[in-house]
Design a protein around this motif. Structure first.
Motif, PDB file in Angstrom:
ATOM      1  N   TYR A 157       0.862  -1.181   0.000  1.00  0.00           N
ATOM      2  CA  TYR A 157       0.000   0.000   0.000  1.00  0.00           C
ATOM      3  C   TYR A 157       0.898   1.230   0.000  1.00  0.00           C
ATOM      4  O   TYR A 157       2.035   1.181   0.427  1.00  0.00           O
ATOM      5  N   LEU A 178      -7.410   3.115   3.984  1.00  0.00           N
ATOM      6  CA  LEU A 178      -6.485   2.779   2.910  1.00  0.00           C
ATOM      7  C   LEU A 178      -7.281   2.577   1.629  1.00  0.00           C
ATOM      8  O   LEU A 178      -8.393   2.045   1.682  1.00  0.00           O
ATOM      9  N   VAL A 187      -6.629   0.472  -1.823  1.00  0.00           N
ATOM     10  CA  VAL A 187      -5.661  -0.525  -2.293  1.00  0.00           C
ATOM     11  C   VAL A 187      -6.186  -1.254  -3.527  1.00  0.00           C
ATOM     12  O   VAL A 187      -7.378  -1.210  -3.840  1.00  0.00           O
ATOM     13  N   ASP A 211      -4.713  -7.031  -3.295  1.00  0.00           N
ATOM     14  CA  ASP A 211      -4.014  -6.865  -2.018  1.00  0.00           C
ATOM     15  C   ASP A 211      -4.950  -6.880  -0.806  1.00  0.00           C
ATOM     16  O   ASP A 211      -4.483  -6.892   0.336  1.00  0.00           O
TER      17      ASP A 211
END
Length: 113
Positions: A26, A64, A66, A70
């Motif tokens: 990330y 996050l 991503v 992932d």
């Protein structure tokens, strides 16, 4: 692309960040101090003989964005590093992200991550 929002206990932030750094999949995160309540419904404390109820407890939110491939790796790392086994460990939410634009360069979607 997915947005991952993890609500965790503040004292677990360093462990979660270390686990995410080791993954290397990330590019960045937004971290916010928040207050909230879940199943735990707060705690009762005593101060100078008086009891009082704390309905909202301090938590940390980690956001996050991503790549789809992932997501499972990142979720596993967050769960393993944030878990204490006690009530109030937190929750993780995963959302679809339709589009990302890097303002500085105009790059779009995965290139903008």
């Amino acid at each position: 692309m997915k947005q991952i929002r993890a609500i965790i206990q503040p004292e677990k932030l360093s462990e979660v960040r270390d686990a995410l750094e080791k993954l290397g999949c990330y590019r960045g995160a937004t971290i916010s101090d928040i207050m909230g309540q879940g199943t735990q419904r707060g705690i009762t404390q005593a101060w100078r003989g008086e009891k009082f109820q704390l309905d909202l407890l301090p938590k940390v939110s980690i956001d996050l964005v991503v790549r789809d491939e992932d997501v499972d790796t990142i979720l596993r790392a967050i769960v393993e590093s944030a878990r204490t086994g006690e009530i109030g460990d937190g929750k993780i939410f995963v959302y679809d992200v339709e589009q990302v634009i890097r303002i500085r360069t105009g790059e779009m979607n995965e290139a903008a991550l």
